[in-house]
Write an enzyme that holds these catalytic residues in place. Structure first.
Site, PDB file in Angstrom:
ATOM      1  N   ASP A 205      39.473  45.933  36.761  1.00 38.45           N
ATOM      2  CA  ASP A 205      39.540  47.102  35.880  1.00 38.45           C
ATOM      3  C   ASP A 205      39.115  48.326  36.684  1.00 38.45           C
ATOM      4  O   ASP A 205      37.933  48.540  36.936  1.00 38.45           O
ATOM      5  CB  ASP A 205      38.623  46.912  34.660  1.00 38.45           C
ATOM      6  CG  ASP A 205      38.709  48.094  33.693  1.00 38.45           C
ATOM      7  OD1 ASP A 205      39.544  49.006  33.934  1.00 38.45           O
ATOM      8  OD2 ASP A 205      37.935  48.105  32.721  1.00 38.45           O
ATOM      9  N   PHE A 206      40.092  49.098  37.122  1.00 38.88           N
ATOM     10  CA  PHE A 206      39.793  50.311  37.875  1.00 38.88           C
ATOM     11  C   PHE A 206      39.413  51.439  36.908  1.00 38.88           C
ATOM     12  O   PHE A 206      39.791  51.429  35.740  1.00 38.88           O
ATOM     13  CB  PHE A 206      41.007  50.732  38.709  1.00 38.88           C
ATOM     14  CG  PHE A 206      41.404  49.688  39.718  1.00 38.88           C
ATOM     15  CD1 PHE A 206      40.653  49.492  40.868  1.00 38.88           C
ATOM     16  CD2 PHE A 206      42.513  48.881  39.510  1.00 38.88           C
ATOM     17  CE1 PHE A 206      41.003  48.516  41.796  1.00 38.88           C
ATOM     18  CE2 PHE A 206      42.875  47.900  40.435  1.00 38.88           C
ATOM     19  CZ  PHE A 206      42.122  47.720  41.576  1.00 38.88           C
TER      20      PHE A 206
ATOM     21  N   ASN B 247      50.748  49.930  58.493  1.00 36.96           N
ATOM     22  CA  ASN B 247      49.590  50.695  58.930  1.00 36.96           C
ATOM     23  C   ASN B 247      49.974  52.050  59.504  1.00 36.96           C
ATOM     24  O   ASN B 247      49.402  53.073  59.171  1.00 36.96           O
ATOM     25  CB  ASN B 247      48.849  49.871  59.994  1.00 36.96           C
ATOM     26  CG  ASN B 247      47.539  50.489  60.412  1.00 36.96           C
ATOM     27  OD1 ASN B 247      46.987  51.329  59.716  1.00 36.96           O
ATOM     28  ND2 ASN B 247      47.047  50.065  61.559  1.00 36.96           N
TER      29      ASN B 247
ATOM     30  N   GLU C  75      46.182  46.760  38.137  1.00 35.89           N
ATOM     31  CA  GLU C  75      45.170  45.999  37.379  1.00 35.89           C
ATOM     32  C   GLU C  75      45.721  44.628  36.979  1.00 35.89           C
ATOM     33  O   GLU C  75      45.024  43.621  37.048  1.00 35.89           O
ATOM     34  CB  GLU C  75      44.734  46.782  36.132  1.00 35.89           C
ATOM     35  CG  GLU C  75      43.862  47.990  36.459  1.00 35.89           C
ATOM     36  CD  GLU C  75      43.319  48.692  35.215  1.00 35.89           C
ATOM     37  OE1 GLU C  75      43.963  48.604  34.145  1.00 35.89           O
ATOM     38  OE2 GLU C  75      42.260  49.341  35.331  1.00 35.89           O
TER      39      GLU C  75
ATOM     40  N   GLU D 270      46.157  55.743  33.548  1.00 32.60           N
ATOM     41  CA  GLU D 270      46.486  54.507  34.267  1.00 32.60           C
ATOM     42  C   GLU D 270      47.912  54.051  34.001  1.00 32.60           C
ATOM     43  O   GLU D 270      48.411  53.154  34.677  1.00 32.60           O
ATOM     44  CB  GLU D 270      45.505  53.391  33.863  1.00 32.60           C
ATOM     45  CG  GLU D 270      44.095  53.636  34.382  1.00 32.60           C
ATOM     46  CD  GLU D 270      43.138  52.486  34.100  1.00 32.60           C
ATOM     47  OE1 GLU D 270      43.505  51.570  33.337  1.00 32.60           O
ATOM     48  OE2 GLU D 270      42.023  52.521  34.636  1.00 32.60           O
TER      49      GLU D 270
ATOM     50  N   HIS E  51      42.065  49.582  58.797  1.00 29.28           N
ATOM     51  CA  HIS E  51      40.939  50.154  58.055  1.00 29.28           C
ATOM     52  C   HIS E  51      41.283  50.235  56.568  1.00 29.28           C
ATOM     53  O   HIS E  51      42.367  50.709  56.226  1.00 29.28           O
ATOM     54  CB  HIS E  51      40.678  51.586  58.505  1.00 29.28           C
ATOM     55  CG  HIS E  51      39.985  51.736  59.822  1.00 29.28           C
ATOM     56  ND1 HIS E  51      40.600  51.503  61.013  1.00 29.28           N
ATOM     57  CD2 HIS E  51      38.723  52.132  60.108  1.00 29.28           C
ATOM     58  CE1 HIS E  51      39.733  51.749  61.991  1.00 29.28           C
ATOM     59  NE2 HIS E  51      38.588  52.132  61.475  1.00 29.28           N
TER      60      HIS E  51
ATOM     61  N   ASP F 255      47.712  50.646  35.933  1.00 32.49           N
ATOM     62  CA  ASP F 255      47.832  49.476  35.048  1.00 32.49           C
ATOM     63  C   ASP F 255      48.538  48.311  35.747  1.00 32.49           C
ATOM     64  O   ASP F 255      48.129  47.161  35.614  1.00 32.49           O
ATOM     65  CB  ASP F 255      48.608  49.844  33.778  1.00 32.49           C
ATOM     66  CG  ASP F 255      47.686  50.482  32.732  1.00 32.49           C
ATOM     67  OD1 ASP F 255      46.452  50.350  32.868  1.00 32.49           O
ATOM     68  OD2 ASP F 255      48.215  51.117  31.787  1.00 32.49           O
TER      69      ASP F 255
ATOM     70  N   GLN G 142      41.464  56.578  30.288  1.00 35.74           N
ATOM     71  CA  GLN G 142      41.966  55.514  31.182  1.00 35.74           C
ATOM     72  C   GLN G 142      43.374  55.094  30.795  1.00 35.74           C
ATOM     73  O   GLN G 142      44.264  54.972  31.632  1.00 35.74           O
ATOM     74  CB  GLN G 142      41.066  54.279  31.086  1.00 35.74           C
ATOM     75  CG  GLN G 142      40.035  54.147  32.181  1.00 35.74           C
ATOM     76  CD  GLN G 142      39.323  52.807  32.101  1.00 35.74           C
ATOM     77  OE1 GLN G 142      39.854  51.783  32.515  1.00 35.74           O
ATOM     78  NE2 GLN G 142      38.099  52.816  31.581  1.00 35.74           N
TER      79      GLN G 142
END
Ligand code: MN
Ligand code: MN
Length: 352
Positions: free
Chosen positions: A267-268, A169, A261, A281, A138, A258, A277
């Protein structure tokens, strides 16, 4: 007369009950009808317009949209995700987690194709991962949607699954999921984004790509202010894990947003002020209490292994599991074999 009173009583009961359940549904399922063009995403962004959803408050990391088959935006009441048609897995999923999503529903275990995919697209089936050596992992955990059967069931759509190494998991990934729910129990509201990147092969007749790594980003907010309260001191947990066998502590995989990313090209947190950010980040958050807590959690979860399957950890029913539901193969079985894994009663189950 008595009859009339009874009927009136039933009517009143029905009206009250219907009223209640409507309220609960609205509060807990955050229908995508939240779509409101005036409230949408930051106007400073050059991204295509994204439907407003409680699950996309941090942004749309890959600019997913309805016209991009391998970056296909799906917004459900329970979560939002970017689906990759050619890979047969999501690129990422994003979801809110607060107390309203948590309850006592049992796992529905109804792994199934997602009928909301466009006509003509291949729909990964629940059986696709069988004998692949990978779990149906999931992305949005079943345990994060336990306030209603419908919401739990939505996490079992195959669009929410990635092939996940069983150790990953069941060990550190699960511990981080539990840690997140602990944070919610402590009164926080979380915004979570998770997914995979890279490819280490394909399964299910090459229909499903196996990501090389799996990442997760958890933004910890105060439920009173939500994302509006995010500032330079907001905690952001970011982990990046190898999708392979081997045990470890989730804290061994802590990284920065970062770094993820850079690896993914996404780009979160793009809806958050740029200067905030860049601060949150670039930090790798280490939370002092989590170590003990995840160790405790492990101990607790080990307790739930059925003694009928020594050497592996399979919880006793319910639910009744079949070999296709688990990734262990050729394991020892002792009577009474509560899941009936050992069909020919030779003491070895789920022979590959
Ligand atoms: Mn950044
Ligand atoms: Mn960002």
């Amino acid at each position: 007369m008595k009859k009339t009173i009874t009927w009136v009583a039933i009517l009143v009961f029905l009206v009250i009950n219907t009223g209640c359940s409507t309220t609960t549904t609205q509060r807990n399922t955050s229908q995508p009808t939240l779509t409101n063009p005036n409230r949408g995403n930051s106007s400073t962004s050059n991204r295509p317009p994204t439907p407003s959803s409680v699950h996309l408050k941090l942004g749309n990391p890959s600019g997913a949209a309805a016209n991009k088959p391998n970056n296909y935006l799906m917004v459900k009441p329970q979560y939002a995700l970017s689906y990759n048609r050619d890979k047969g897995i999501p690129n990422w999923a994003s979801w809110q987690l607060n107390r309203s999503w948590l309850g006592n529903t049992d796992r529905t275990n109804d792994f199934r194709p997602d009928s909301e995919l466009p006509d003509g697209w291949y729909r990964v089936r629940g059986s696709e991962y069988r004998r692949s050596g990978y779990d149906r992992g999931h992305v949005v955990p079943s345990g994060d949607r336990t306030n209603s059967e419908a919401n739990n069931s939505a996490t079992f759509l195959m669009t929410n699954m990635v092939p996940q190494s069983p150790d990953n998991n069941r060990d550190y990934w699960r511990e981080l999921e539990e840690y997140g729910r602990d944070l919610v129990e402590q009164g926080n509201e979380l915004y979570i984004i998770a997914g995979g990147y890279g490819e280490k092969g394909k399964i299910g007749n090459d229909k499903v790509s196996v990501p090389a790594r799996l990442y997760k980003i958890i933004v910890v907010t105060n439920p009173r202010t939500g994302i509006n309260g995010i500032n330079n001191s907001t905690k952001v947990i970011a982990i990046d894990t190898p999708n392979r066998e081997g045990n470890g502590d989730w804290e061994d995989f802590i990284t920065t947003v970062d770094a993820i990313e850079k690896k993914t090209g996404y780009d979160f947190l793009s809806n958050i002020d740029k200067s905030v950010q860049s601060v949150i980040e670039s930090k790798a958050y280490r939370l002092k209490t989590s170590n003990n807590r995840s160790k405790t959690t492990t101990k607790q979860s080990n307790k739930n292994c059925s003694p009928a399957y020594p050497g592996v950890c399979i919880p006793p029913p319910p639910p009744d599991l079949n070999c296709g539901d688990i990734s262990y193969r050729n394991f020892k079985v002792l009577p009474p074999d509560p899941h009936n894994f050992d069909g020919n009663k030779d003491g070895v189950a789920c022979v590959r």
